[in-house]
Design an enzyme around this catalytic site. Structure first.
Site, mmCIF file in Angstrom:
data_model
loop_
_atom_site.group_PDB
_atom_site.id
_atom_site.type_symbol
_atom_site.label_atom_id
_atom_site.label_comp_id
_atom_site.label_asym_id
_atom_site.label_seq_id
_atom_site.Cartn_x
_atom_site.Cartn_y
_atom_site.Cartn_z
ATOM 1 N N ASP A 107 46.725 38.265 55.443
ATOM 2 C CA ASP A 107 46.508 36.866 55.865
ATOM 3 C C ASP A 107 47.791 36.053 56.045
ATOM 4 O O ASP A 107 47.737 34.911 56.498
ATOM 5 C CB ASP A 107 45.569 36.156 54.856
ATOM 6 C CG ASP A 107 46.117 36.165 53.406
ATOM 7 O OD1 ASP A 107 45.299 36.184 52.469
ATOM 8 O OD2 ASP A 107 47.352 36.145 53.220
ATOM 9 N N HIS A 122 49.192 46.707 53.859
ATOM 10 C CA HIS A 122 48.056 47.001 54.754
ATOM 11 C C HIS A 122 48.173 46.287 56.083
ATOM 12 O O HIS A 122 47.182 46.069 56.769
ATOM 13 C CB HIS A 122 46.734 46.640 54.043
ATOM 14 C CG HIS A 122 46.464 47.525 52.866
ATOM 15 N ND1 HIS A 122 45.601 47.175 51.858
ATOM 16 C CD2 HIS A 122 46.954 48.742 52.523
ATOM 17 C CE1 HIS A 122 45.555 48.150 50.949
ATOM 18 N NE2 HIS A 122 46.380 49.111 51.333
ATOM 19 N N CYS A 152 46.605 48.263 75.970
ATOM 20 C CA CYS A 152 48.064 48.304 75.782
ATOM 21 C C CYS A 152 48.756 48.171 77.140
ATOM 22 O O CYS A 152 48.453 48.944 78.072
ATOM 23 C CB CYS A 152 48.457 49.635 75.129
ATOM 24 S SG CYS A 152 50.238 49.846 74.966
ATOM 25 N N PRO A 219 39.820 37.103 37.325
ATOM 26 C CA PRO A 219 38.707 36.616 36.493
ATOM 27 C C PRO A 219 37.810 37.748 35.988
ATOM 28 O O PRO A 219 37.098 37.592 35.004
ATOM 29 C CB PRO A 219 37.915 35.695 37.432
ATOM 30 C CG PRO A 219 38.806 35.419 38.590
ATOM 31 C CD PRO A 219 39.752 36.554 38.674
ATOM 32 N N GLU A 220 37.858 38.888 36.699
ATOM 33 C CA GLU A 220 37.017 40.031 36.334
ATOM 34 C C GLU A 220 37.840 41.181 35.758
ATOM 35 O O GLU A 220 39.012 41.336 36.129
ATOM 36 C CB GLU A 220 36.281 40.567 37.599
ATOM 37 C CG GLU A 220 35.442 39.543 38.346
ATOM 38 C CD GLU A 220 34.258 39.052 37.517
ATOM 39 O OE1 GLU A 220 33.910 37.859 37.628
ATOM 40 O OE2 GLU A 220 33.738 39.864 36.719
HETATM 41 C C1 BV8 Z 1 45.170 56.504 53.085
HETATM 42 C C2 BV8 Z 1 43.335 46.226 55.761
HETATM 43 C C3 BV8 Z 1 45.751 58.681 53.632
HETATM 44 C C4 BV8 Z 1 42.160 46.171 56.693
HETATM 45 C C5 BV8 Z 1 42.595 47.564 53.851
HETATM 46 C C6 BV8 Z 1 43.639 58.279 46.773
HETATM 47 C C7 BV8 Z 1 44.893 58.306 47.372
HETATM 48 C C8 BV8 Z 1 45.045 57.942 48.698
HETATM 49 C C9 BV8 Z 1 43.933 57.499 49.444
HETATM 50 C C10 BV8 Z 1 42.702 57.470 48.864
HETATM 51 C C11 BV8 Z 1 42.540 57.853 47.532
HETATM 52 N N1 BV8 Z 1 41.239 57.727 47.234
HETATM 53 C C12 BV8 Z 1 40.576 57.263 48.314
HETATM 54 C C13 BV8 Z 1 41.426 57.113 49.318
HETATM 55 C C14 BV8 Z 1 41.066 56.646 50.653
HETATM 56 C C15 BV8 Z 1 41.141 55.124 50.802
HETATM 57 C C16 BV8 Z 1 40.653 54.377 49.607
HETATM 58 O O1 BV8 Z 1 41.454 53.953 48.776
HETATM 59 N N2 BV8 Z 1 39.357 54.191 49.507
HETATM 60 C C17 BV8 Z 1 38.809 53.431 48.391
HETATM 61 C C18 BV8 Z 1 37.747 52.460 48.906
HETATM 62 C C19 BV8 Z 1 38.240 54.435 47.410
HETATM 63 N N3 BV8 Z 1 42.487 54.729 51.118
HETATM 64 C C20 BV8 Z 1 42.876 54.754 52.400
HETATM 65 O O2 BV8 Z 1 42.167 55.118 53.320
HETATM 66 C C21 BV8 Z 1 44.305 54.303 52.680
HETATM 67 N N4 BV8 Z 1 44.924 55.271 53.533
HETATM 68 O O3 BV8 Z 1 44.993 56.839 51.973
HETATM 69 O O4 BV8 Z 1 45.614 57.334 54.052
HETATM 70 C C22 BV8 Z 1 46.368 59.414 54.739
HETATM 71 C C23 BV8 Z 1 47.411 60.262 54.435
HETATM 72 C C24 BV8 Z 1 47.969 60.990 55.460
HETATM 73 C C25 BV8 Z 1 47.508 60.837 56.771
HETATM 74 C C26 BV8 Z 1 46.480 59.937 57.051
HETATM 75 C C27 BV8 Z 1 45.890 59.224 56.026
HETATM 76 C C28 BV8 Z 1 44.326 53.002 53.461
HETATM 77 C C29 BV8 Z 1 43.669 51.912 52.707
HETATM 78 C C30 BV8 Z 1 43.903 50.570 53.410
HETATM 79 C C31 BV8 Z 1 42.602 50.019 53.912
HETATM 80 N N5 BV8 Z 1 42.807 48.675 54.477
HETATM 81 N N6 BV8 Z 1 42.847 46.359 54.392
HETATM 82 C C32 BV8 Z 1 41.399 44.884 56.558
HETATM 83 O O5 BV8 Z 1 41.680 44.063 55.652
HETATM 84 O O6 BV8 Z 1 40.501 44.687 57.407
HETATM 85 S S1 BV8 Z 1 42.056 47.647 52.264
HETATM 86 C C33 BV8 Z 1 41.317 46.199 51.786
HETATM 87 O O7 BV8 Z 1 40.980 46.429 50.416
HETATM 88 C C34 BV8 Z 1 42.181 44.957 51.755
HETATM 89 O O8 BV8 Z 1 43.534 45.190 52.073
HETATM 90 C C35 BV8 Z 1 42.127 44.551 50.301
HETATM 91 O O9 BV8 Z 1 43.222 43.846 49.897
HETATM 92 C C36 BV8 Z 1 42.071 45.899 49.707
HETATM 93 C C37 BV8 Z 1 41.824 46.023 48.243
HETATM 94 O O10 BV8 Z 1 40.876 45.192 47.929
HETATM 95 P P1 BV8 Z 1 41.343 43.882 47.082
HETATM 96 O O11 BV8 Z 1 42.468 43.220 47.749
HETATM 97 O O12 BV8 Z 1 41.501 44.281 45.686
HETATM 98 O O13 BV8 Z 1 40.126 43.002 47.345
HETATM 99 P P2 BV8 Z 1 38.743 43.189 46.651
HETATM 100 O O14 BV8 Z 1 37.786 42.378 47.410
HETATM 101 O O15 BV8 Z 1 38.485 44.620 46.411
HETATM 102 O O16 BV8 Z 1 38.988 42.536 45.190
HETATM 103 C C38 BV8 Z 1 39.371 41.191 45.054
HETATM 104 C C39 BV8 Z 1 39.690 40.989 43.597
HETATM 105 O O17 BV8 Z 1 40.081 39.639 43.424
HETATM 106 C C40 BV8 Z 1 38.508 41.220 42.675
HETATM 107 O O18 BV8 Z 1 38.910 42.031 41.595
HETATM 108 C C41 BV8 Z 1 38.158 39.809 42.177
HETATM 109 O O19 BV8 Z 1 37.701 39.837 40.835
HETATM 110 C C42 BV8 Z 1 39.476 39.121 42.252
HETATM 111 N N7 BV8 Z 1 39.413 37.673 42.409
HETATM 112 C C43 BV8 Z 1 38.442 36.936 43.012
HETATM 113 N N8 BV8 Z 1 38.780 35.623 42.960
HETATM 114 C C44 BV8 Z 1 39.991 35.548 42.327
HETATM 115 C C45 BV8 Z 1 40.390 36.842 41.979
HETATM 116 N N9 BV8 Z 1 41.542 37.104 41.341
HETATM 117 C C46 BV8 Z 1 42.332 36.046 41.025
HETATM 118 N N10 BV8 Z 1 42.019 34.768 41.332
HETATM 119 C C47 BV8 Z 1 40.857 34.481 41.969
HETATM 120 N N11 BV8 Z 1 40.545 33.188 42.254
#
Ligand code: BV8
Length: 251
Positions: A107, A122, A152, A219-220
């Site tokens: 963002d 990301h 493109c 918070p969580e």
């Molecule tokens: C890859 C951009 C490999 C797009 C996003 C192990 C190792 C490597 C990879 C993996 C692995 N296990 C699984 C994988 C695959 C995958 C993955 O992690 N899957 C998960 C779901 C299990 N990872 C990938 O695919 C990554 N790539 O590994 O490539 C590779 C290698 C070689 C060749 C090719 C490929 C790429 C991952 C990137 C995905 N893109 N974003 C878009 O935004 O549209 S990820 C997306 O989730 C956002 O970036 C976001 O930031 C991110 C994480 O989520 P959070 O930011 O934590 O947000 P979330 O909503 O989850 O949580 C918010 C938190 O805030 C909560 O805890 C809440 O309690 C808290 N909160 C709320 N209010 C507040 C607060 N905290 C403080 N104050 C508040 N007021």
């Protein structure tokens, strides 16, 4: 000898030669931006963000994905940096070279708050890039422009937001700088991330393994909490200024 967690955390940050912040969508919720898991709100409530944020989703319905990002861009364009973004940017102003900001967010709010040391693991919503793996063309996005499907200008493949989708590699230079910062830092301040997405979340293990003190603001509870020296179950905008502002006046 104080045992007040806030005092202890502030002291650790005050003595740190290098502070690294590692943030997720929760850093921006108090700017009015739903977290990634909640990104499907309103019109998008029936869509899975993890599906839309993927090559498969884009191939299945290019217009739907482009419109989803268009709606997120409009929301983000109107969102102000909150006190947590501002406190981070102010710390950088007062202590140049002593802070590195690693974010999963797309963002641009840390930059809009004035931070310049920002590593976007990301990618960013404010540029489009060519979807072809053989073309490196990127171009800025005009937020006022209507949401259109763009090809493109260099190779004719579809353009898409310059963000990292699930299943896509993170930008290697950004990853390397982030990994190095986490190996060197004295304190890792983890703000607003569920710790659910890898390899990004693995950076917390790297910092911990290299002797950093880990402070979590969320918070969580999160799966990263066991790595923390201090956990503040508070919203970022309430607690981050208190953790960082003290050090600014004193310098
Ligand atoms: C890859 C951009 C490999 C797009 C996003 C192990 C190792 C490597 C990879 C993996 C692995 N296990 C699984 C994988 C695959 C995958 C993955 O992690 N899957 C998960 C779901 C299990 N990872 C990938 O695919 C990554 N790539 O590994 O490539 C590779 C290698 C070689 C060749 C090719 C490929 C790429 C991952 C990137 C995905 N893109 N974003 C878009 O935004 O549209 S990820 C997306 O989730 C956002 O970036 C976001 O930031 C991110 C994480 O989520 P959070 O930011 O934590 O947000 P979330 O909503 O989850 O949580 C918010 C938190 O805030 C909560 O805890 C809440 O309690 C808290 N909160 C709320 N209010 C507040 C607060 N905290 C403080 N104050 C508040 N007021």
């Amino acid at each position: 000898m104080t045992t007040d967690p806030l005092t202890i955390a502030r002291e650790k940050i005050g003595c740190a030669d290098l502070l690294v912040t590692f943030s997720g969508a929760g850093l921006s919720t108090e700017s009015g931006i739903p977290t990634f898991r909640d990104a499907s709100t309103g019109l998008w409530a029936n869509y899975d963000p993890a599906k839309l944020a993927s090559q498969e989703g884009f191939q299945a319905d290019r217009r739907l994905v482009i419109e989803w990002y268009g709606s997120r861009r409009k929301m983000i364009a109107e969102a102000p940096p909150n006190p947590a973004h501002i406190a981070i940017a102010d710390f950088e102003t007062w202590h140049p070279g002593r802070i590195v900001n690693i974010t999963q967010n797309i963002d641009g709010l840390l930059q809009r708050a004035g931070a310049s040391s920002v590593l976007e693991l990301h990618g960013t919503l404010f540029e489009d890039r060519c979807n072809s793996p053989h073309c490196s063309h990127r171009q800025p996005v005009d937020l006022d422009e209507e949401v259109v499907l763009v090809d493109c200008p260099r190779c004719g493949a579809p353009m898409r937001p310059a963000v990292v989708w699930f299943g896509e590699m993170l930008p290697q230079d950004v990853w390397r700088q982030s990994d190095q910062a986490c190996r060197r830092c004295d304190v890792l301040l983890v703000i607003g991330t569920s710790g659910a997405v890898y390899p990004a979340a693995g950076l917390v293990d790297v910092a911990k393994a290299h002797g950093a003190s880990v402070i979590i603001v969320n918070p969580e509870p999160t799966p990263l909490d066991h790595l923390a020296d201090a956990v503040f179950h508070e919203p970022a905008a309430r607690i981050v200024p208190g953790l960082l502002e003290d050090h600014n006046a004193a310098g």
